[in-house]
Motif scaffolding. Structure first.
Motif, PDB file in Angstrom:
ATOM      1  N   CYS A  18       0.793  -1.230   0.000  1.00 25.63           N
ATOM      2  CA  CYS A  18       0.000   0.000   0.000  1.00 25.63           C
ATOM      3  C   CYS A  18       0.827   1.282   0.000  1.00 25.63           C
ATOM      4  N   TRP A  19       1.890   1.320   0.778  1.00 28.90           N
ATOM      5  CA  TRP A  19       2.579   2.588   0.979  1.00 28.90           C
ATOM      6  C   TRP A  19       4.083   2.370   1.052  1.00 28.90           C
ATOM      7  N   PRO A  20       4.758   2.132  -0.065  1.00 28.07           N
ATOM      8  CA  PRO A  20       6.209   1.909  -0.037  1.00 28.07           C
ATOM      9  C   PRO A  20       6.974   3.044   0.633  1.00 28.07           C
ATOM     10  N   ARG A  21       6.462   4.289   0.491  1.00 29.92           N
ATOM     11  CA  ARG A  21       7.151   5.405   1.122  1.00 29.92           C
ATOM     12  C   ARG A  21       7.169   5.276   2.646  1.00 29.92           C
ATOM     13  N   GLY A  22       6.232   4.460   3.196  1.00 27.89           N
ATOM     14  CA  GLY A  22       6.176   4.277   4.637  1.00 27.89           C
ATOM     15  C   GLY A  22       7.351   3.519   5.209  1.00 27.89           C
ATOM     16  N   ALA A  23       8.173   2.890   4.353  1.00 29.56           N
ATOM     17  CA  ALA A  23       9.344   2.170   4.850  1.00 29.56           C
ATOM     18  C   ALA A  23      10.332   3.109   5.523  1.00 29.56           C
ATOM     19  N   ALA A  24      10.268   4.406   5.208  1.00 26.78           N
ATOM     20  CA  ALA A  24      11.188   5.377   5.804  1.00 26.78           C
ATOM     21  C   ALA A  24      10.535   6.180   6.915  1.00 26.78           C
ATOM     22  N   ALA A  43      14.357 -15.428  10.451  1.00 27.43           N
ATOM     23  CA  ALA A  43      14.216 -15.012   9.050  1.00 27.43           C
ATOM     24  C   ALA A  43      13.380 -13.746   8.940  1.00 27.43           C
ATOM     25  N   ALA A  44      12.373 -13.619   9.813  1.00 24.32           N
ATOM     26  CA  ALA A  44      11.548 -12.409   9.800  1.00 24.32           C
ATOM     27  C   ALA A  44      12.366 -11.181  10.179  1.00 24.32           C
ATOM     28  N   ALA A  45      13.342 -11.345  11.080  1.00 21.29           N
ATOM     29  CA  ALA A  45      14.209 -10.224  11.455  1.00 21.29           C
ATOM     30  C   ALA A  45      15.011  -9.734  10.246  1.00 21.29           C
ATOM     31  N   LEU A  46      15.481 -10.678   9.436  1.00 19.51           N
ATOM     32  CA  LEU A  46      16.200 -10.299   8.216  1.00 19.51           C
ATOM     33  C   LEU A  46      15.277  -9.544   7.262  1.00 19.51           C
ATOM     34  N   PHE A  47      14.043 -10.003   7.132  1.00 22.80           N
ATOM     35  CA  PHE A  47      13.059  -9.328   6.278  1.00 22.80           C
ATOM     36  C   PHE A  47      12.846  -7.887   6.742  1.00 22.80           C
ATOM     37  N   VAL A  48      12.662  -7.697   8.059  1.00 19.64           N
ATOM     38  CA  VAL A  48      12.430  -6.357   8.600  1.00 19.64           C
ATOM     39  C   VAL A  48      13.647  -5.466   8.362  1.00 19.64           C
ATOM     40  N   ALA A  49      14.851  -6.017   8.543  1.00 25.01           N
ATOM     41  CA  ALA A  49      16.076  -5.231   8.354  1.00 25.01           C
ATOM     42  C   ALA A  49      16.207  -4.757   6.905  1.00 25.01           C
ATOM     43  N   VAL A  50      15.905  -5.622   5.955  1.00 24.38           N
ATOM     44  CA  VAL A  50      15.992  -5.233   4.543  1.00 24.38           C
ATOM     45  C   VAL A  50      14.891  -4.235   4.199  1.00 24.38           C
ATOM     46  N   LEU A  51      13.678  -4.470   4.728  1.00 23.09           N
ATOM     47  CA  LEU A  51      12.545  -3.595   4.420  1.00 23.09           C
ATOM     48  C   LEU A  51      12.813  -2.156   4.851  1.00 23.09           C
ATOM     49  N   PHE A  52      13.345  -1.992   6.042  1.00 23.89           N
ATOM     50  CA  PHE A  52      13.570  -0.642   6.560  1.00 23.89           C
ATOM     51  C   PHE A  52      15.007  -0.162   6.345  1.00 23.89           C
ATOM     52  N   GLY A  53      15.791  -0.959   5.651  1.00 25.01           N
ATOM     53  CA  GLY A  53      17.155  -0.566   5.340  1.00 25.01           C
ATOM     54  C   GLY A  53      17.326  -0.326   3.858  1.00 25.01           C
ATOM     55  N   ALA A  54      17.749  -1.372   3.140  1.00 21.18           N
ATOM     56  CA  ALA A  54      18.032  -1.240   1.708  1.00 21.18           C
ATOM     57  C   ALA A  54      16.795  -0.835   0.922  1.00 21.18           C
ATOM     58  N   TYR A  55      15.640  -1.398   1.267  1.00 22.25           N
ATOM     59  CA  TYR A  55      14.420  -1.077   0.521  1.00 22.25           C
ATOM     60  C   TYR A  55      14.041   0.394   0.688  1.00 22.25           C
ATOM     61  N   ALA A  56      14.152   0.899   1.920  1.00 22.70           N
ATOM     62  CA  ALA A  56      13.776   2.288   2.176  1.00 22.70           C
ATOM     63  C   ALA A  56      14.711   3.267   1.476  1.00 22.70           C
ATOM     64  N   ARG A  57      15.975   2.882   1.282  1.00 27.69           N
ATOM     65  CA  ARG A  57      16.956   3.795   0.679  1.00 27.69           C
ATOM     66  C   ARG A  57      17.065   3.654  -0.836  1.00 27.69           C
ATOM     67  N   ARG A  58      16.455   2.618  -1.395  1.00 29.32           N
ATOM     68  CA  ARG A  58      16.607   2.371  -2.823  1.00 29.32           C
ATOM     69  C   ARG A  58      15.909   3.460  -3.635  1.00 29.32           C
ATOM     70  N   SER A  59      16.612   4.087  -4.557  1.00 30.78           N
ATOM     71  CA  SER A  59      16.049   5.169  -5.362  1.00 30.78           C
ATOM     72  C   SER A  59      15.829   4.759  -6.818  1.00 30.78           C
ATOM     73  N   ASP A  60      16.620   3.809  -7.327  1.00 37.74           N
ATOM     74  CA  ASP A  60      16.452   3.350  -8.705  1.00 37.74           C
ATOM     75  C   ASP A  60      15.134   2.583  -8.812  1.00 37.74           C
ATOM     76  N   GLU A  61      14.310   2.959  -9.781  1.00 32.38           N
ATOM     77  CA  GLU A  61      12.971   2.379  -9.882  1.00 32.38           C
ATOM     78  C   GLU A  61      13.009   0.878 -10.163  1.00 32.38           C
TER      79      GLU A  61
END
Length: 662
Positions: free
Chosen positions: A181-187, A252-270
């Motif tokens: 719903c809200w990818p921008r919410g990762a940040a 495994a869920a901890a890894l998912f959360v770390a990527v979601l609020f880390g690399a995913y939140a900072r990714r700018s290339d579409e």
């Protein structure tokens, strides 16, 4: 004219207090976890008086149970254990029966059978009954007063179960809300905190359940939480395996959360952002389904009717609940404490919630049929009544959701300033501006300054001199500017009546969802209606399977009130099965000698089938000995045997005893 919506702080507190009060009422009235397996028969039966000591004691249950060598204990009148401690698996087909052998040469007296086990859906059950050899006697047996599955340990276990359900909903639903719903919410810091706290709560609750499992199912003592032998025994059970698997999946869920609020939140290339979204969606779904499967593996779905279908259905049901209610919680947090949210994000959540409700309806209908079985059980059993309450709460949630959708439609015409704002545009992206970060990090639901305080801060904040600046003064100025920025954003947000109305509607949904989760937790600790109804029929169905393959032999004392009117009647019914039976009846004086009486007659009644009374007039063979052949008992079940003894022309009495005929 600008309309200012009312502040939601007091409203939030009031709604949460009401929800907490309802939750407390539910948990307070829940009591110990109800047994999901039921004892449907025993050999000897409860209260039976047998002529000779049996070789073993057998128990029959309505569904599979986990037995250990100490699950069945037989105690003599002095409280000494007289069984061998060797558990015998006597299960055959659909009959669930276990037994324990007795020591030979047991004297006459009253014996106590104490049993304790765990049903296949993880809930502890226990009970006790007595039987007598020769004649009843006094017994000094004192059973432990600890309530299996109840007391303080049971209350703590129930709280941990509720926290586990709630945390799972927040963790999975929050992650789904961000991805779908809200990818921008990762940040957005409040959303991040919500999901991380869900993970922490689920991990803590799972550890608590694992440690409490041994005292919950066996001892009832809180001090046994750190009993390593008990913990080792728990890990060898199905429930222990499910809880330990959940802990591994949470890694495994901890890894998912770390990527979601880390690399995913900072990714700018579409393209990279899209690829990472796909990978997180697949991996997150697998992990979420695995965690949901730990409930399906250990509880209702794993036993009873059609477990192969019920377990996948249960997983889908849990995932749909999490997507709906967990996404709702994330939406509330974003609306209340996050930056302005674009209308499309709310519309995407609305679509996800609608799909979740459809899945809930389909899976819920199947689960209701499986656990309830009949329409009458919906109102006649506690499980059915709780299910009706749950259905009502879901209907209320759907109604409030419809109101929320109306508010969403009204968001279709935002002001140009709102759309062009730095926080609403796509440029805001996952990364916040330098002025926004401090406010997100240092402010929360209880830390937002009032408008008046912010205005004062704005007016009282002097300009920075161009020369050297005192670091302490610069820090104070930065805090004041941050407070002003927060107050300005909040004022603009509250001035939007549509978004304020949406927040109030979502807040109400969240309060109802808290109560719904409480009802669901109590429901999973309640004996399913189908099992309760079948256990109630145990006297004629499953109970019949527990009837021993030997003649029924009972002794009953009597007193007609006249001269020579006291004694004992001993009755043997051979073979004690449906069809023709041979009956022998002995009338004995208190000293054991034969007593001659003028008349003896019997009657058999099977009330649940509306059969009888069937009269039996035995023939006198000799002093104190009466007999009848071909006594027809046409159906299996628990028959009421009435024996009328007349010791004189005016003195007689009727004594009764329930006997099971197989």
């Amino acid at each position: 004219m600008t309309t200012t919506a009312p502040r939601l702080g007091p409203a939030l507190a009031r709604l949460l207090l009401v929800a907490a009060a309802l939750l407390g009422t539910l948990l307070a009235t829940a009591g110990p976890a109800s047994a999901h397996a039921a004892l449907t028969g025993s050999d000897p039966q409860d209260g039976a008086v047998v002529a000779t000591a049996p070789k073993e004691v057998n128990l029959t249950f309505s569904e599979q149970v986990a037995m250990s060598d100490d699950s069945i204990r037989v105690l003599d009148p002095a409280g000494k254990r007289v069984d061998t401690g060797e558990m015998r698996d006597l299960c055959s087909g659909s009959i669930v029966r276990y037994g324990v052998a007795l020591r030979p040469g047991l004297p006459d007296g009253t014996y106590t059978v104490a049993w304790q086990t765990v049903s296949a859906d993880s809930h502890p059950i226990a009970g006790a009954f007595t039987f007598s050899v020769g004649a009843p006697s006094k017994t000094s047996v004192a059973l432990p007063d600890t309530d299996v599955g109840g007391g303080l340990v049971g209350a703590l276990y129930g709280i941990a179960r509720y926290l586990a359900y709630g945390a799972f909903v927040v963790l999975v639903g929050g992650g789904a809300f961000v991805l779908v719903c809200w990818p921008r919410g990762a940040a957005v810091r409040p959303v991040q905190r919500l999901v991380v706290r869900g993970w922490l709560a689920l991990t803590g609750a799972t550890l608590a359940l694992l440690l409490l499992r041994h005292p919950y199912t066996r001892t009832g003592r809180l001090g046994d939480v750190f009993d390593l032998d008990g913990l080792r025994a728990v890990l060898e059970t199905k429930t222990g395996a499910a809880l330990s698997s959940r802990l591994l999946l949470l890694g495994a869920a901890a890894l998912f959360v770390a990527v979601l609020f880390g690399a995913y939140a900072r990714r700018s290339d579409e393209k990279e952002h899209r690829d990472l979204t796909f990978g997180l969606a697949i991996g997150g779904t697998v992990v979420a389904a695995g965690i949901a499967g730990t409930w399906a593996l250990a509880e209702h779905a794993s036993t009873g009717l059609q477990p192969g279908i019920a377990m996948p259905v249960d997983i889908l049901h849990l995932l749909a609940v999490a997507a709906w209610l967990g996404g709702l919680t994330a939406l509330l947090v974003a609306l209340q404490w996050g930056p302005p949210m674009e209308r499309s994000a709310v519309e995407r959540y609305s679509t996800m919630a609608f799909g979740s409700v459809v899945v809930l309806a389909v899976t819920g209908i199947y689960q209701s049929w499986r656990q309830v079985g009949t329409w009458s059980a919906l109102t006649d059993t506690r499980y059915g009544q709780l299910l009706l309450v749950k259905i009502g709460l879901v209907a209320v949630l759907v109604g409030i959701g419809w109101v929320s959708r109306r508010w969403v439609r009204r968001l279709g015409e935002p002001t140009a300033e709102a759309e062009a704002g730095p926080e609403a545009g796509p440029e805001a992206g996952p990364e916040a501006g330098p002025e926004e970060k401090p406010s997100e990090e240092k402010t929360g639901p209880d830390e937002e300054p009032s408008d008046e305080a912010a205005d004062e801060a704005s007016e009282g904040a002097p300009e920075e001199p161009s020369g050297a600046v005192d670091p302490e003064r610069a820090e104070q100025l930065a805090r004041q500017r941050a407070a002003v920025a927060v107050a300005r954003r909040k004022k603009e947000r509250d001035a939007d009546p549509e978004r304020a109305g949406l927040r109030r509607s979502v807040l109400t949904e969240a309060a109802v969802a808290v109560v719904l989760l409480a009802v669901t937790t109590v429901l999973t600790s309640t004996e399913p209606a189908r099992t309760e109804v079948e256990a109630g029929k145990g006297g004629s169905t499953a109970g019949a399977a527990a009837v021993p393959d030997r003649p029924i032999d009972v002794r009953l004392p009597f007193d007609t009130g006249g001269v020579d009117g006291k004694g004992t009647v001993q009755i043997t019914l051979d073979p004690g099965r449906t069809g023709a039976n041979a009956l022998h009846l002995y009338v004995l004086r208190p000293n054991g000698r034969a007593l001659d009486v003028p008349e003896v007659k019997l009657a058999f009644t099977l009330a649940e089938k509306d059969v009888g009374p069937l009269p039996v007039l035995p023939d006198r063979i000799q002093t104190g000995h009466w007999t009848a052949s071909g006594v027809q008992l046409p159906m299996s079940g628990e028959w009421l045997m009435q024996v009328t003894i007349r010791t004189s022309d005016i003195d007689q009495t009727t004594i009764e005893k329930n006997v099971k005929i197989g």
